[in-house]
Design a protein around this motif. Sequence first.
Motif, PDB file in Angstrom:
ATOM      1  N   ASP A  20       4.962  -8.014  18.081  1.00  0.00           N
ATOM      2  CA  ASP A  20       5.714  -8.668  19.145  1.00  0.00           C
ATOM      3  C   ASP A  20       6.925  -9.416  18.607  1.00  0.00           C
ATOM      4  O   ASP A  20       7.868  -9.690  19.346  1.00  0.00           O
ATOM      5  N   ARG A  21       6.871  -9.769  17.295  1.00  0.00           N
ATOM      6  CA  ARG A  21       7.981 -10.480  16.658  1.00  0.00           C
ATOM      7  C   ARG A  21       8.394  -9.712  15.418  1.00  0.00           C
ATOM      8  O   ARG A  21       7.554  -9.427  14.548  1.00  0.00           O
ATOM      9  N   ALA A  22       9.664  -9.405  15.300  1.00  0.00           N
ATOM     10  CA  ALA A  22      10.146  -8.658  14.133  1.00  0.00           C
ATOM     11  C   ALA A  22       9.935  -9.435  12.846  1.00  0.00           C
ATOM     12  O   ALA A  22       9.730  -8.841  11.785  1.00  0.00           O
ATOM     13  N   GLU A  23       9.950 -10.758  12.948  1.00  0.00           N
ATOM     14  CA  GLU A  23       9.796 -11.565  11.733  1.00  0.00           C
ATOM     15  C   GLU A  23       8.391 -11.474  11.138  1.00  0.00           C
ATOM     16  O   GLU A  23       8.161 -11.885   9.997  1.00  0.00           O
ATOM     17  N   ASP A  24       7.430 -10.944  11.906  1.00  0.00           N
ATOM     18  CA  ASP A  24       6.085 -10.752  11.363  1.00  0.00           C
ATOM     19  C   ASP A  24       5.983  -9.480  10.515  1.00  0.00           C
ATOM     20  O   ASP A  24       5.010  -9.292   9.793  1.00  0.00           O
ATOM     21  N   ALA A  25       6.961  -8.614  10.621  1.00  0.00           N
ATOM     22  CA  ALA A  25       6.854  -7.288  10.009  1.00  0.00           C
ATOM     23  C   ALA A  25       6.679  -7.346   8.501  1.00  0.00           C
ATOM     24  O   ALA A  25       5.744  -6.744   7.951  1.00  0.00           O
ATOM     25  N   VAL A  26       7.557  -8.036   7.827  1.00  0.00           N
ATOM     26  CA  VAL A  26       7.518  -8.059   6.360  1.00  0.00           C
ATOM     27  C   VAL A  26       6.274  -8.772   5.829  1.00  0.00           C
ATOM     28  O   VAL A  26       5.565  -8.213   4.984  1.00  0.00           O
ATOM     29  N   PRO A  27       5.946  -9.988   6.287  1.00  0.00           N
ATOM     30  CA  PRO A  27       4.738 -10.620   5.755  1.00  0.00           C
ATOM     31  C   PRO A  27       3.459  -9.862   6.084  1.00  0.00           C
ATOM     32  O   PRO A  27       2.525  -9.834   5.280  1.00  0.00           O
ATOM     33  N   ALA A  28       3.393  -9.216   7.242  1.00  0.00           N
ATOM     34  CA  ALA A  28       2.210  -8.420   7.579  1.00  0.00           C
ATOM     35  C   ALA A  28       2.106  -7.219   6.650  1.00  0.00           C
ATOM     36  O   ALA A  28       1.023  -6.890   6.152  1.00  0.00           O
ATOM     37  N   ALA A  29       3.226  -6.544   6.424  1.00  0.00           N
ATOM     38  CA  ALA A  29       3.222  -5.391   5.515  1.00  0.00           C
ATOM     39  C   ALA A  29       2.869  -5.816   4.103  1.00  0.00           C
ATOM     40  O   ALA A  29       2.127  -5.121   3.391  1.00  0.00           O
ATOM     41  N   GLU A  30       3.377  -6.944   3.676  1.00  0.00           N
ATOM     42  CA  GLU A  30       3.068  -7.447   2.331  1.00  0.00           C
ATOM     43  C   GLU A  30       1.584  -7.777   2.203  1.00  0.00           C
ATOM     44  O   GLU A  30       0.976  -7.524   1.154  1.00  0.00           O
ATOM     45  N   ALA A  31       1.006  -8.337   3.264  1.00  0.00           N
ATOM     46  CA  ALA A  31      -0.424  -8.663   3.233  1.00  0.00           C
ATOM     47  C   ALA A  31      -1.265  -7.388   3.168  1.00  0.00           C
ATOM     48  O   ALA A  31      -2.251  -7.323   2.427  1.00  0.00           O
ATOM     49  N   LEU A  32      -0.887  -6.378   3.939  1.00  0.00           N
ATOM     50  CA  LEU A  32      -1.613  -5.105   3.888  1.00  0.00           C
ATOM     51  C   LEU A  32      -1.509  -4.480   2.504  1.00  0.00           C
ATOM     52  O   LEU A  32      -2.500  -3.980   1.963  1.00  0.00           O
ATOM     53  N   LEU A  33      -0.323  -4.511   1.945  1.00  0.00           N
ATOM     54  CA  LEU A  33      -0.120  -3.937   0.611  1.00  0.00           C
ATOM     55  C   LEU A  33      -0.935  -4.685  -0.433  1.00  0.00           C
ATOM     56  O   LEU A  33      -1.560  -4.066  -1.310  1.00  0.00           O
ATOM     57  N   ALA A  34      -0.968  -6.001  -0.333  1.00  0.00           N
ATOM     58  CA  ALA A  34      -1.761  -6.806  -1.271  1.00  0.00           C
ATOM     59  C   ALA A  34      -3.246  -6.484  -1.160  1.00  0.00           C
ATOM     60  O   ALA A  34      -3.995  -6.617  -2.143  1.00  0.00           O
ATOM     61  N   GLY A  35      -3.661  -6.038   0.037  1.00  0.00           N
ATOM     62  CA  GLY A  35      -5.053  -5.667   0.240  1.00  0.00           C
ATOM     63  C   GLY A  35      -5.368  -4.235  -0.138  1.00  0.00           C
ATOM     64  O   GLY A  35      -6.502  -3.784   0.044  1.00  0.00           O
ATOM     65  N   GLY A  36      -4.380  -3.504  -0.623  1.00  0.00           N
ATOM     66  CA  GLY A  36      -4.626  -2.148  -1.091  1.00  0.00           C
ATOM     67  C   GLY A  36      -4.231  -1.042  -0.136  1.00  0.00           C
ATOM     68  O   GLY A  36      -4.462   0.134  -0.414  1.00  0.00           O
ATOM     69  N   ILE A  37      -3.627  -1.403   1.008  1.00  0.00           N
ATOM     70  CA  ILE A  37      -3.185  -0.407   1.983  1.00  0.00           C
ATOM     71  C   ILE A  37      -1.763   0.023   1.633  1.00  0.00           C
ATOM     72  O   ILE A  37      -0.887  -0.810   1.411  1.00  0.00           O
ATOM     73  N   ASP A  51      13.345  -2.574  14.896  1.00  0.00           N
ATOM     74  CA  ASP A  51      13.812  -3.601  13.962  1.00  0.00           C
ATOM     75  C   ASP A  51      12.752  -3.850  12.891  1.00  0.00           C
ATOM     76  O   ASP A  51      13.059  -3.955  11.697  1.00  0.00           O
ATOM     77  N   ALA A  52      11.497  -3.924  13.316  1.00  0.00           N
ATOM     78  CA  ALA A  52      10.404  -4.167  12.374  1.00  0.00           C
ATOM     79  C   ALA A  52      10.290  -3.040  11.353  1.00  0.00           C
ATOM     80  O   ALA A  52      10.097  -3.283  10.150  1.00  0.00           O
ATOM     81  N   ILE A  53      10.421  -1.804  11.812  1.00  0.00           N
ATOM     82  CA  ILE A  53      10.357  -0.659  10.901  1.00  0.00           C
ATOM     83  C   ILE A  53      11.470  -0.750   9.859  1.00  0.00           C
ATOM     84  O   ILE A  53      11.248  -0.534   8.663  1.00  0.00           O
ATOM     85  N   GLY A  54      12.662  -1.073  10.304  1.00  0.00           N
ATOM     86  CA  GLY A  54      13.782  -1.197   9.380  1.00  0.00           C
ATOM     87  C   GLY A  54      13.570  -2.280   8.346  1.00  0.00           C
ATOM     88  O   GLY A  54      13.886  -2.097   7.161  1.00  0.00           O
ATOM     89  N   ARG A  55      13.015  -3.408   8.772  1.00  0.00           N
ATOM     90  CA  ARG A  55      12.759  -4.510   7.834  1.00  0.00           C
ATOM     91  C   ARG A  55      11.736  -4.114   6.777  1.00  0.00           C
ATOM     92  O   ARG A  55      11.904  -4.417   5.590  1.00  0.00           O
ATOM     93  N   ILE A  56      10.664  -3.456   7.209  1.00  0.00           N
ATOM     94  CA  ILE A  56       9.628  -3.051   6.258  1.00  0.00           C
ATOM     95  C   ILE A  56      10.173  -2.010   5.280  1.00  0.00           C
ATOM     96  O   ILE A  56       9.953  -2.092   4.067  1.00  0.00           O
ATOM     97  N   ALA A  57      10.906  -1.030   5.805  1.00  0.00           N
ATOM     98  CA  ALA A  57      11.459   0.019   4.940  1.00  0.00           C
ATOM     99  C   ALA A  57      12.378  -0.560   3.882  1.00  0.00           C
ATOM    100  O   ALA A  57      12.382  -0.104   2.727  1.00  0.00           O
ATOM    101  N   GLU A  58      13.125  -1.583   4.241  1.00  0.00           N
ATOM    102  CA  GLU A  58      14.094  -2.165   3.314  1.00  0.00           C
ATOM    103  C   GLU A  58      13.465  -3.161   2.353  1.00  0.00           C
ATOM    104  O   GLU A  58      13.798  -3.164   1.158  1.00  0.00           O
ATOM    105  N   ARG A  59      12.523  -3.958   2.846  1.00  0.00           N
ATOM    106  CA  ARG A  59      12.061  -5.098   2.050  1.00  0.00           C
ATOM    107  C   ARG A  59      10.663  -4.936   1.474  1.00  0.00           C
ATOM    108  O   ARG A  59      10.259  -5.708   0.601  1.00  0.00           O
ATOM    109  N   VAL A  60       9.915  -3.935   1.929  1.00  0.00           N
ATOM    110  CA  VAL A  60       8.581  -3.679   1.354  1.00  0.00           C
ATOM    111  C   VAL A  60       8.512  -2.191   0.988  1.00  0.00           C
ATOM    112  O   VAL A  60       7.768  -1.416   1.595  1.00  0.00           O
ATOM    113  N   PRO A  61       9.300  -1.774   0.000  1.00  0.00           N
ATOM    114  CA  PRO A  61       9.410  -0.345  -0.300  1.00  0.00           C
ATOM    115  C   PRO A  61       8.138   0.283  -0.846  1.00  0.00           C
ATOM    116  O   PRO A  61       8.020   1.514  -0.845  1.00  0.00           O
TER     117      PRO A  61
END
Length: 208
Positions: A20-37, A51-61
């Motif tokens: 629901d918020r684009a600003e959640d995208a990067v920290p959520a993706a980082e948390a999933l990655l830290a958990g092995g996903i 917007d969220a997809i773009g943020r994750i693609a750029e900042r959580v490669p």
Amino acid sequence: MRTPRDVLALSPVLPVVVLDRAEDAVPAAEALLAGGIRAIEVTLRTPTALDAIGRIAERVPDIVVGAGTITRPEHARQAAQAGAAFLVTPGVTDAVLDAASATGLPLLPGAATVSEAMRLAERGLDTLKFFPAEASGGAAALAAIGGPLPDLLFCPTGGITAENAPRYLALPNVGCVGGTWLTPRDTLAARDYARIEALAKEASALER
């Protein structure tokens, strides 16, 4: 990602995430990655999704981000432009399939019946989303589909939980499962990324 099967091989669970918020995208993706996903499907169900997809693609490669709920041809084009690495549809039409194929991205098209799966196989698609999984007969139905269609591989989604996921993952025609339980909406609203990481660790440890 070269093929849909590459996507399914990344993790036993593909998180289906509604942001629901684009600003959640990067920290959520980082948390999933830290958990092995290693892959995430962001659904196009909210105005912030692209917007969220773009943020994750750029900042959580290091996590592979895809776009889900592709239901119109323009969705496929918009998701590709936003930076999605793969596309997921709940069902299919010729127009959606053509648009998704034109992007060159790996595609997980949705099918709920043997006939739908056969039509997709005729178009050269052998890696599918089984949706809605639980409402369409669950693991027993998917096991039965594997009889006449042994060459197809599925990512069942829809009603999948931490409790029933192992039943699906035990099937030879299941590459991974998709589910929303790794990123509950209330957890995202509370910005409880530690819980998301913990849920991801449990999910990434599931056997397949």
